[in-house]
Design a protein around this motif. Structure first.
Motif, PDB file in Angstrom:
ATOM      1  N   ALA A 103       0.850  -1.190   0.000  1.00  0.00           N
ATOM      2  CA  ALA A 103       0.000   0.000   0.000  1.00  0.00           C
ATOM      3  C   ALA A 103       0.882   1.234   0.000  1.00  0.00           C
ATOM      4  CB  ALA A 103      -0.917   0.006   1.218  1.00  0.00           C
ATOM      5  N   ARG A 104       0.526   2.211  -0.825  1.00  0.00           N
ATOM      6  CA  ARG A 104       1.222   3.497  -0.820  1.00  0.00           C
ATOM      7  C   ARG A 104       0.254   4.541  -0.272  1.00  0.00           C
ATOM      8  NH1 ARG A 104       2.841   4.244  -6.004  1.00  0.00           N
ATOM      9  NH2 ARG A 104       4.928   3.407  -5.705  1.00  0.00           N
ATOM     10  N   VAL A 105       0.680   5.238   0.794  1.00  0.00           N
ATOM     11  CA  VAL A 105      -0.216   6.161   1.490  1.00  0.00           C
ATOM     12  C   VAL A 105       0.517   7.416   1.915  1.00  0.00           C
ATOM     13  CG1 VAL A 105      -1.703   4.305   2.357  1.00  0.00           C
ATOM     14  CG2 VAL A 105       0.235   5.068   3.737  1.00  0.00           C
ATOM     15  N   ASN A 106      -0.234   8.377   2.402  1.00  0.00           N
ATOM     16  CA  ASN A 106       0.299   9.595   2.996  1.00  0.00           C
ATOM     17  C   ASN A 106       0.791   9.272   4.405  1.00  0.00           C
ATOM     18  OD1 ASN A 106       0.590  12.106   4.296  1.00  0.00           O
ATOM     19  ND2 ASN A 106      -1.011  13.046   3.049  1.00  0.00           N
ATOM     20  N   GLY A 107       2.023   9.602   4.702  1.00  0.00           N
ATOM     21  CA  GLY A 107       2.584   9.301   6.020  1.00  0.00           C
ATOM     22  C   GLY A 107       1.843   9.960   7.170  1.00  0.00           C
ATOM     23  N   ASP A 108       1.140  11.062   6.903  1.00  0.00           N
ATOM     24  CA  ASP A 108       0.370  11.724   7.951  1.00  0.00           C
ATOM     25  C   ASP A 108      -0.793  10.874   8.422  1.00  0.00           C
ATOM     26  OD1 ASP A 108       2.028  13.929   7.819  1.00  0.00           O
ATOM     27  OD2 ASP A 108       0.708  15.056   6.480  1.00  0.00           O
ATOM     28  N   TRP A 109      -1.130   9.829   7.679  1.00  0.00           N
ATOM     29  CA  TRP A 109      -2.245   8.963   8.054  1.00  0.00           C
ATOM     30  C   TRP A 109      -1.810   7.803   8.952  1.00  0.00           C
ATOM     31  CZ3 TRP A 109      -4.075   8.141   2.302  1.00  0.00           C
ATOM     32  CH2 TRP A 109      -4.538   9.366   1.790  1.00  0.00           C
ATOM     33  N   LEU A 110      -0.530   7.595   9.099  1.00  0.00           N
ATOM     34  CA  LEU A 110      -0.029   6.415   9.805  1.00  0.00           C
ATOM     35  C   LEU A 110       0.212   6.677  11.285  1.00  0.00           C
ATOM     36  CD1 LEU A 110       2.615   5.168   7.206  1.00  0.00           C
ATOM     37  CD2 LEU A 110       0.385   4.125   7.688  1.00  0.00           C
ATOM     38  N   LEU A 264     -25.480  13.146  23.848  1.00  0.00           N
ATOM     39  CA  LEU A 264     -25.221  12.272  22.712  1.00  0.00           C
ATOM     40  C   LEU A 264     -23.896  12.716  22.105  1.00  0.00           C
ATOM     41  CD1 LEU A 264     -25.997  10.068  20.699  1.00  0.00           C
ATOM     42  CD2 LEU A 264     -27.337  11.770  19.448  1.00  0.00           C
ATOM     43  N   ALA A 265     -22.870  11.890  22.262  1.00  0.00           N
ATOM     44  CA  ALA A 265     -21.520  12.226  21.801  1.00  0.00           C
ATOM     45  C   ALA A 265     -21.233  11.478  20.505  1.00  0.00           C
ATOM     46  CB  ALA A 265     -20.486  11.849  22.865  1.00  0.00           C
ATOM     47  N   GLY A 266     -21.087  12.205  19.417  1.00  0.00           N
ATOM     48  CA  GLY A 266     -20.760  11.582  18.141  1.00  0.00           C
ATOM     49  C   GLY A 266     -19.290  11.211  18.074  1.00  0.00           C
ATOM     50  N   VAL A 267     -19.006  10.027  17.559  1.00  0.00           N
ATOM     51  CA  VAL A 267     -17.630   9.549  17.445  1.00  0.00           C
ATOM     52  C   VAL A 267     -17.331   9.226  15.988  1.00  0.00           C
ATOM     53  CG1 VAL A 267     -16.018   7.709  18.065  1.00  0.00           C
ATOM     54  CG2 VAL A 267     -17.565   8.643  19.795  1.00  0.00           C
ATOM     55  N   ASP A 268     -16.381   9.946  15.403  1.00  0.00           N
ATOM     56  CA  ASP A 268     -15.938   9.696  14.031  1.00  0.00           C
ATOM     57  C   ASP A 268     -14.509   9.174  14.061  1.00  0.00           C
ATOM     58  OD1 ASP A 268     -15.498   9.924  11.141  1.00  0.00           O
ATOM     59  OD2 ASP A 268     -14.256  11.638  11.717  1.00  0.00           O
ATOM     60  N   SER A 269     -14.303   8.008  13.489  1.00  0.00           N
ATOM     61  CA  SER A 269     -12.961   7.431  13.492  1.00  0.00           C
ATOM     62  C   SER A 269     -12.211   7.688  12.190  1.00  0.00           C
ATOM     63  CB  SER A 269     -13.046   5.913  13.719  1.00  0.00           C
ATOM     64  OG  SER A 269     -13.721   5.271  12.652  1.00  0.00           O
ATOM     65  N   VAL A 270     -12.908   8.106  11.133  1.00  0.00           N
ATOM     66  CA  VAL A 270     -12.283   8.211   9.815  1.00  0.00           C
ATOM     67  C   VAL A 270     -11.326   9.398   9.728  1.00  0.00           C
ATOM     68  CG1 VAL A 270     -12.692   8.523   7.343  1.00  0.00           C
ATOM     69  CG2 VAL A 270     -14.207   7.063   8.686  1.00  0.00           C
ATOM     70  N   MET A 271     -11.771  10.576  10.149  1.00  0.00           N
ATOM     71  CA  MET A 271     -10.966  11.790  10.025  1.00  0.00           C
ATOM     72  C   MET A 271     -10.460  12.285  11.375  1.00  0.00           C
ATOM     73  SD  MET A 271     -11.073  11.966   6.798  1.00  0.00           S
ATOM     74  CE  MET A 271     -10.218  13.527   6.520  1.00  0.00           C
ATOM     75  N   CYS A 272     -10.488  11.432  12.368  1.00  0.00           N
ATOM     76  CA  CYS A 272     -10.037  11.792  13.717  1.00  0.00           C
ATOM     77  C   CYS A 272      -8.601  12.323  13.679  1.00  0.00           C
ATOM     78  CB  CYS A 272     -10.115  10.539  14.600  1.00  0.00           C
ATOM     79  SG  CYS A 272      -9.624  10.794  16.303  1.00  0.00           S
ATOM     80  N   PRO A 273      -8.311  13.434  14.384  1.00  0.00           N
ATOM     81  CA  PRO A 273      -6.961  14.006  14.382  1.00  0.00           C
ATOM     82  C   PRO A 273      -5.907  13.007  14.872  1.00  0.00           C
ATOM     83  CG  PRO A 273      -8.530  15.538  15.343  1.00  0.00           C
ATOM     84  CD  PRO A 273      -9.253  14.235  15.182  1.00  0.00           C
ATOM     85  N   ILE A 274      -4.690  13.185  14.372  1.00  0.00           N
ATOM     86  CA  ILE A 274      -3.636  12.210  14.630  1.00  0.00           C
ATOM     87  C   ILE A 274      -3.282  12.108  16.108  1.00  0.00           C
ATOM     88  CG2 ILE A 274      -1.737  13.829  14.252  1.00  0.00           C
ATOM     89  CD1 ILE A 274      -1.886  10.137  13.102  1.00  0.00           C
ATOM     90  N   ASN A 275      -3.329  13.212  16.859  1.00  0.00           N
ATOM     91  CA  ASN A 275      -2.990  13.136  18.279  1.00  0.00           C
ATOM     92  C   ASN A 275      -3.978  12.273  19.046  1.00  0.00           C
ATOM     93  OD1 ASN A 275      -4.870  15.315  17.778  1.00  0.00           O
ATOM     94  ND2 ASN A 275      -4.599  15.961  19.901  1.00  0.00           N
ATOM     95  N   GLU A 276      -5.265  12.321  18.654  1.00  0.00           N
ATOM     96  CA  GLU A 276      -6.264  11.491  19.311  1.00  0.00           C
ATOM     97  C   GLU A 276      -6.115  10.026  18.899  1.00  0.00           C
ATOM     98  OE1 GLU A 276     -10.226  13.058  19.001  1.00  0.00           O
ATOM     99  OE2 GLU A 276      -9.516  15.130  19.186  1.00  0.00           O
ATOM    100  N   ARG A 277      -5.686   9.798  17.665  1.00  0.00           N
ATOM    101  CA  ARG A 277      -5.429   8.425  17.215  1.00  0.00           C
ATOM    102  C   ARG A 277      -4.291   7.793  18.026  1.00  0.00           C
ATOM    103  NH1 ARG A 277      -7.077   7.174  11.787  1.00  0.00           N
ATOM    104  NH2 ARG A 277      -8.344   8.854  10.942  1.00  0.00           N
ATOM    105  N   VAL A 278      -3.221   8.540  18.145  1.00  0.00           N
ATOM    106  CA  VAL A 278      -2.066   8.029  18.899  1.00  0.00           C
ATOM    107  C   VAL A 278      -2.471   7.713  20.334  1.00  0.00           C
ATOM    108  CG1 VAL A 278       0.217   8.609  19.793  1.00  0.00           C
ATOM    109  CG2 VAL A 278      -0.369   9.182  17.429  1.00  0.00           C
ATOM    110  N   ALA A 279      -3.237   8.622  20.941  1.00  0.00           N
ATOM    111  CA  ALA A 279      -3.681   8.404  22.324  1.00  0.00           C
ATOM    112  C   ALA A 279      -4.556   7.160  22.420  1.00  0.00           C
ATOM    113  CB  ALA A 279      -4.448   9.629  22.822  1.00  0.00           C
ATOM    114  N   ALA A 280      -5.437   6.957  21.432  1.00  0.00           N
ATOM    115  CA  ALA A 280      -6.316   5.783  21.452  1.00  0.00           C
ATOM    116  C   ALA A 280      -5.517   4.490  21.334  1.00  0.00           C
ATOM    117  CB  ALA A 280      -7.338   5.880  20.320  1.00  0.00           C
ATOM    118  N   TRP A 281      -4.536   4.470  20.434  1.00  0.00           N
ATOM    119  CA  TRP A 281      -3.732   3.252  20.268  1.00  0.00           C
ATOM    120  C   TRP A 281      -2.862   2.983  21.499  1.00  0.00           C
ATOM    121  CZ3 TRP A 281      -4.438  -0.666  17.175  1.00  0.00           C
ATOM    122  CH2 TRP A 281      -5.194  -0.484  16.010  1.00  0.00           C
TER     123      TRP A 281
END
Length: 332
Positions: A103-110, A264-281
Motif C-alpha cells: 500500500a502506498r499512502v500519505n505518512g500523515d495517516w499512519l 449524545l456524543a458523536g464519534v468519528d474514526s475516519v478523520m479523527c486528528p492524529i494526536n487522538e489516534r495516537v492516544a487511542a492506540w
C-alpha cells in the motif's frame, strides 16, 4: 508484481477480482508499506458486494485498515522498518487500501505501532477496536466512571461491540451487552459482559422517556435502537454513537436531552486528528486484555475475502475478521 483485490466498474457493472498489479498502479503517497495484515469490516463488505456506494473512484483496492512495515519513506516521521497501523482517512474508499500485499499512502495517516502490540494484534483490534476506544474515551471525557453505573453496548457481538465490551470490563465497568443472537451469550460473558440484553427490548416503539436503566452507552446501530437507548439513559448520562447499521434516521425527541440532561456524543474514526489516534492506540496497548483477542478473531484467507463479504451483511459474523496478507513480516 504483487497480489491485490481490485474493484472496478466497467460499463457500470461492478467487478471484484484478486489479481496481480504493479507498484505503478498504486496511488500517490510518500510511504510504501508492506502489508502484514488487513481485516474485513462492515464498510469493506458493502464495497465488495456493491451494496452501497462506498467506492468513490475506480479501479480501487478496498480495505479500510492494515498493519505492516514501512519499505520506502519520504516522510520525516517514518523510516524503513517502522511497524505501522492505518485506519480511516478514506483509504479503501477513495484511496486504495489494505487488501493488497503493498500500500502506498500519505505518512500523515499512519500511526507507529505502540510497544507491546504485534502486527496481528493491531488488526484484531483494527478500525473496530480503535473506534471502540474512541467511544470509551468519549464517555470518560463526559465524566463516566465505573462508579457511575452499568454501561450498555449495542451490537455487542460485532467488531466494535466486542472490543468495547472487553475494554469497559477490563476497566471495572459493569457492561450490558445487547445482541439479537442468544447463542452469543457465552461469548459476551467471556469478554466481560455482566448482563445480556435481548435486542428486541430496544427495537420497539420509541417513547420520549423510558425507565432509567443505564448510566451510559456505546451504540453502533443508530435509528430506533439508538432512540430507545437514549430514552433509557439515567440522568446526566452519555451515549457515544459511532455506527448506523440500523439506519441513519433517529426517531427520538428532545426529552432525554432537556429533561434528563443526556449527552449524545458523536464519534468519528475516519478523520479523527492524529494526536487522538495516537492516544487511542496507546490506551489500547495499555488497557485491553490481549488474552481476549483470540476469542474475538476469525481468520479469513486472502483468497476467501470476496466470498466471505456477503456473510458480514447477513449478520453471520462475530467479532473481528482478520486477513493475513504477509504474516511473515511479524518476525522479519
Amino acid at each position: 508484481m504483487f497480489k491485490a483485490i481490485v474493484i472496478d466498474k466497467p460499463d457500470d457493472v461492478q467487478t471484484v477480482t484478486l489479481t496481480d498489479i504493479g507498484q505503478e498502479q498504486l496511488p500517490e503517497g510518500d510511504i510504501l508499506v508492506d502489508v502484514a495484515y488487513s481485516t474485513l469490516n462492515y464498510k469493506d463488505a458493502l464495497a465488495l458486494t456493491g451494496s452501497a456506494p462506498i467506492i468513490r473512484k475506480f479501479p480501487l483496492t478496498p480495505g479500510i485498515d492494515f498493519s505492516g512495515v514501512v519499505s520506502e519513506s519520504a516522510h520525516p516521521d517514518f523510516k524503513t522498518g517502522d511497524r505501522v497501523v492505518l485506519t480511516g482517512w478514506g483509504v479503501g474508499e477513495k484511496h486504495s487500501g489494505g487488501l493488497a500485499e503493498k500500500a502506498r499512502v500519505n505518512g500523515d495517516w499512519l500511526v507507529k505501532l505502540p510497544d507491546g502490540l504485534s502486527l496481528r494484534q493491531a488488526m484484531v483490534i483494527g478500525t473496530a477496536g480503535y473506534t471502540a476506544m474512541l467511544c470509551v474515551l468519549a464517555l470518560e471525557a463526559h465524566g463516566i466512571t465505573p462508579d457511575s453505573g452499568e454501561v450498555v453496548v449495542t451490537g455487542a457481538a460485532g467488531g466494535v461491540g466486542s472490543v468495547a465490551t472487553a475494554l469497559l470490563a477490563d476497566q471495572g465497568y459493569q457492561v450490558a451487552g445487547v445482541t439479537g443472537r442468544p447463542e452469543e451469550d457465552v461469548y459476551l460473558e467471556a469478554l466481560g459482559a455482566s448482563s445480556i440484553v435481548p435486542r428486541e427490548e430496544l427495537e420497539g416503539k420509541v417513547r420520549p422517556l423510558a425507565k432509567e436503566r443505564w448510566a451510559a452507552g456505546i451504540d453502533v446501530v443508530g435509528s430506533t435502537m439508538l432512540a430507545n437507548l437514549l430514552s433509557a439513559i439515567k440522568y446526566r448520562g452519555v451515549v457515544a454513537a459511532c455506527g448506523l447499521a440500523g439506519g441513519m434516521d433517529l426517531p427520538t425527541s428532545v426529552a432525554p436531552f432537556i429533561l434528563r440532561g443526556v449527552t449524545l456524543a458523536g464519534v468519528d474514526s475516519v478523520m479523527c486528528p492524529i494526536n487522538e489516534r495516537v492516544a487511542a492506540w496507546e490506551r489500547l496497548a495499555q488497557d485491553l486484555d490481549m488474552s481476549k483477542l483470540s476469542n474475538m478473531e476469525t481468520e479469513v484467507a486472502f483468497d476467501q475475502v470476496i466470498e466471505t463479504a456477503p456473510k458480514f451483511l447477513q449478520g453471520q459474523v462475530r467479532g473481528r475478521l482478520v486477513v493475513p496478507i504477509n504474516p511473515d513480516l511479524e518476525t522479519a
